[in-house]
Design a protein around this motif. Structure first.
Motif, PDB file in Angstrom:
ATOM      1  N   LYS A 271       9.025 -10.485   0.718  1.00 53.36           N
ATOM      2  CA  LYS A 271       7.924  -9.686   0.201  1.00 53.36           C
ATOM      3  C   LYS A 271       6.951  -9.274   1.297  1.00 53.36           C
ATOM      4  O   LYS A 271       6.061  -8.463   1.056  1.00 53.36           O
ATOM      5  CB  LYS A 271       7.199 -10.447  -0.912  1.00 53.36           C
ATOM      6  CG  LYS A 271       8.025 -10.590  -2.185  1.00 53.36           C
ATOM      7  CD  LYS A 271       7.230 -11.226  -3.290  1.00 53.36           C
ATOM      8  CE  LYS A 271       8.052 -11.291  -4.569  1.00 53.36           C
ATOM      9  NZ  LYS A 271       8.313  -9.945  -5.131  1.00 53.36           N
ATOM     10  N   GLY A 272       7.117  -9.835   2.505  1.00 52.24           N
ATOM     11  CA  GLY A 272       6.277  -9.435   3.631  1.00 52.24           C
ATOM     12  C   GLY A 272       4.804  -9.632   3.400  1.00 52.24           C
ATOM     13  O   GLY A 272       3.997  -8.724   3.630  1.00 52.24           O
ATOM     14  N   ALA A 273       4.418 -10.803   2.953  1.00 50.92           N
ATOM     15  CA  ALA A 273       3.020 -11.072   2.625  1.00 50.92           C
ATOM     16  C   ALA A 273       2.164 -11.181   3.880  1.00 50.92           C
ATOM     17  O   ALA A 273       2.576 -11.749   4.891  1.00 50.92           O
ATOM     18  CB  ALA A 273       2.920 -12.358   1.812  1.00 50.92           C
ATOM     19  N   LYS A 274       0.975 -10.614   3.809  1.00 49.79           N
ATOM     20  CA  LYS A 274       0.000 -10.682   4.897  1.00 49.79           C
ATOM     21  C   LYS A 274      -1.324 -11.163   4.328  1.00 49.79           C
ATOM     22  O   LYS A 274      -1.772 -10.683   3.293  1.00 49.79           O
ATOM     23  CB  LYS A 274      -0.191  -9.310   5.545  1.00 49.79           C
ATOM     24  CG  LYS A 274       1.072  -8.724   6.155  1.00 49.79           C
ATOM     25  CD  LYS A 274       0.804  -7.344   6.715  1.00 49.79           C
ATOM     26  CE  LYS A 274       2.070  -6.717   7.304  1.00 49.79           C
ATOM     27  NZ  LYS A 274       1.798  -5.351   7.819  1.00 49.79           N
ATOM     28  N   ALA A 275      -1.935 -12.106   5.013  1.00 48.79           N
ATOM     29  CA  ALA A 275      -3.222 -12.628   4.567  1.00 48.79           C
ATOM     30  C   ALA A 275      -4.314 -11.596   4.815  1.00 48.79           C
ATOM     31  O   ALA A 275      -4.383 -10.991   5.886  1.00 48.79           O
ATOM     32  CB  ALA A 275      -3.543 -13.929   5.290  1.00 48.79           C
ATOM     33  N   LYS A 276      -5.167 -11.388   3.833  1.00 43.42           N
ATOM     34  CA  LYS A 276      -6.279 -10.452   3.986  1.00 43.42           C
ATOM     35  C   LYS A 276      -7.409 -11.120   4.773  1.00 43.42           C
ATOM     36  O   LYS A 276      -7.640 -12.320   4.679  1.00 43.42           O
ATOM     37  CB  LYS A 276      -6.795 -10.022   2.613  1.00 43.42           C
ATOM     38  CG  LYS A 276      -5.898  -9.014   1.923  1.00 43.42           C
ATOM     39  CD  LYS A 276      -6.562  -8.477   0.671  1.00 43.42           C
ATOM     40  CE  LYS A 276      -5.725  -7.363   0.059  1.00 43.42           C
ATOM     41  NZ  LYS A 276      -6.359  -6.810  -1.156  1.00 43.42           N
ATOM     42  N   THR A 277      -8.125 -10.308   5.554  1.00 40.09           N
ATOM     43  CA  THR A 277      -9.275 -10.805   6.313  1.00 40.09           C
ATOM     44  C   THR A 277     -10.550 -10.220   5.736  1.00 40.09           C
ATOM     45  O   THR A 277     -10.557  -9.139   5.138  1.00 40.09           O
ATOM     46  CB  THR A 277      -9.164 -10.409   7.791  1.00 40.09           C
ATOM     47  OG1 THR A 277      -9.033  -8.986   7.882  1.00 40.09           O
ATOM     48  CG2 THR A 277      -7.957 -11.073   8.434  1.00 40.09           C
ATOM     49  N   THR A 278     -11.638 -10.927   5.941  1.00 38.26           N
ATOM     50  CA  THR A 278     -12.925 -10.499   5.383  1.00 38.26           C
ATOM     51  C   THR A 278     -13.789  -9.725   6.376  1.00 38.26           C
ATOM     52  O   THR A 278     -14.808  -9.157   6.015  1.00 38.26           O
ATOM     53  CB  THR A 278     -13.720 -11.728   4.915  1.00 38.26           C
ATOM     54  OG1 THR A 278     -13.891 -12.633   6.022  1.00 38.26           O
ATOM     55  CG2 THR A 278     -12.985 -12.451   3.797  1.00 38.26           C
ATOM     56  N   ASN A 279     -13.378  -9.697   7.664  1.00 39.46           N
ATOM     57  CA  ASN A 279     -14.206  -9.027   8.671  1.00 39.46           C
ATOM     58  C   ASN A 279     -13.755  -7.605   8.955  1.00 39.46           C
ATOM     59  O   ASN A 279     -14.225  -6.985   9.885  1.00 39.46           O
ATOM     60  CB  ASN A 279     -14.213  -9.836   9.971  1.00 39.46           C
ATOM     61  CG  ASN A 279     -12.798 -10.110  10.464  1.00 39.46           C
ATOM     62  OD1 ASN A 279     -11.835  -9.609   9.893  1.00 39.46           O
ATOM     63  ND2 ASN A 279     -12.688 -10.915  11.514  1.00 39.46           N
ATOM     64  N   GLY A 280     -12.776  -7.090   8.180  1.00 38.33           N
ATOM     65  CA  GLY A 280     -12.345  -5.717   8.350  1.00 38.33           C
ATOM     66  C   GLY A 280     -11.358  -5.504   9.451  1.00 38.33           C
ATOM     67  O   GLY A 280     -10.962  -4.372   9.730  1.00 38.33           O
TER      68      GLY A 280
END
Length: 319
Positions: A271-280
């Motif tokens: 599924k190629g998951a990537k963790a989201k970041t909060t600093n853009g």
């Protein structure tokens, strides 16, 4: 004239059969191949118990050899150990999950088999968890298709699971404490509540009854929620998980793991998951430690209604 009438009254009534019934043709005798298949099926059923006994003996032999070599005997706790763990919690409320199996008439035979295998997988995950939760199977129709599929697994009655026959989740739990997990819900499940029971629909429908679980839950006045997948990770494919992945996510989060790491540790690599970041900043792909077995990759082609998918093969359970 009287003699003819008397003969008609004394004549026995004609027996209606397939041979003389109008509009029907007599059945053809079975071929040699058909008879051979029937004999093989009968022999397979007779030898099933014998094969199970041989499998148990092999497992016992492997455990004895592992014990002599100083290796771990089992990969997870036994049923007795599981009961001791839950009894030692001191009555503290833990994770409580109910698998809704009230879809007996909406699934074909192969889909029912996949649904039951999903339940077996969930039981295994719960047993091997460091903090197992309370597991309920609700809506099982006695002597129905799902019940008969359970009977094909030796010892299923001894599993540390609460079976509820002819009783759905609303009959077992307080409706104010039920949360039905559906991908159509607008409410995001950001935190697990200790006094809630989370319901996962056990419907293998290949998207033929899309939204059925959500509509049933809303009609019953139950609260609904969806997993926070899009809030924590980005995926190349659609956010559809198998039922045991959904349960495994709940188990990990209930044990104190954060949603992001739990999702990345659970969902398939494809599924190629990537963790989201909060600093853009640019999102970097996180490599997953757990590798997907080819059998598990195959089992994720068929979907459940509640954003989960059934399996076709799983690891053997600990006896």
């Amino acid at each position: 004239m009287d003699t003819a009438v008397q003969e008609l009254e004394e004549a026995p009534p004609a027996v209606l059969s397939l041979d003389n019934c109008p509009g029907t043709t007599p059945g053809k005798p079975q071929s040699k191949n058909q008879l051979k298949k029937q004999r093989k099926l009968a022999e397979f059923a007779d030898l099933r118990k014998l094969r199970r006994e041989r499998e148990r003996e092999k497992k016992k032999q492997k455990r004895r050899e592992a014990k002599e070599q100083g290796l771990p005997v089992r990969t997870g706790p036994s049923r007795k150990e599981l009961k001791k763990r839950q009894a030692s919690d001191g009555g503290q409320p833990g994770l409580c999950v109910a698998i809704d199996l009230d879809y007996d008439d909406l699934m074909q035979e192969r889909d029912i088999s996949k649904c039951v295998k999903q339940c077996l997988r969930i039981y295994t995950i719960n047993r091997r968890s460091a903090q197992p939760g309370k597991l309920h199977f609700t809506g099982i129709r006695r002597n129905g298709h799902i019940h008969n599929s359970f009977k094909k697994n030796d010892g299923w009655e001894n599993w540390h699971v609460e079976y509820h026959f002819d009783r759905i989740h609303t009959d077992v739990f307080d409706t104010s404490q039920l949360v039905y997990l559906t991908c159509e819900s607008e409410q995001v499940l950001d935190k697990l509540q200790p006094n809630c029971t989370y319901v996962i629909g056990g419907l293998v429908d290949h998207n033929h009854f899309k939204g059925l679980c959500h509509s049933r839950a809303t009609e019953a006045g139950l609260a609904t929620a969806r997993l926070p997948l899009s809030e924590h990770v980005d995926m190349k494919t659609r956010a559809v998980l198998s039922t045991y992945h959904v349960f495994e996510l709940l188990i990990k989060v209930a044990a104190g793991q954060d949603w992001t790491s739990a999702i990345l540790d659970t969902i398939p690599m494809r599924k190629g998951a990537k963790a989201k970041t909060t600093n853009g900043k640019e999102v970097q792909e996180v490599e997953q430690e757990q590798k997907l077995d080819p059998a598990e990759e195959k089992m994720e082609d068929d979907t459940f209604t509640v954003a989960i998918e059934p399996e076709t093969k799983f690891d053997s359970l600990d006896s």
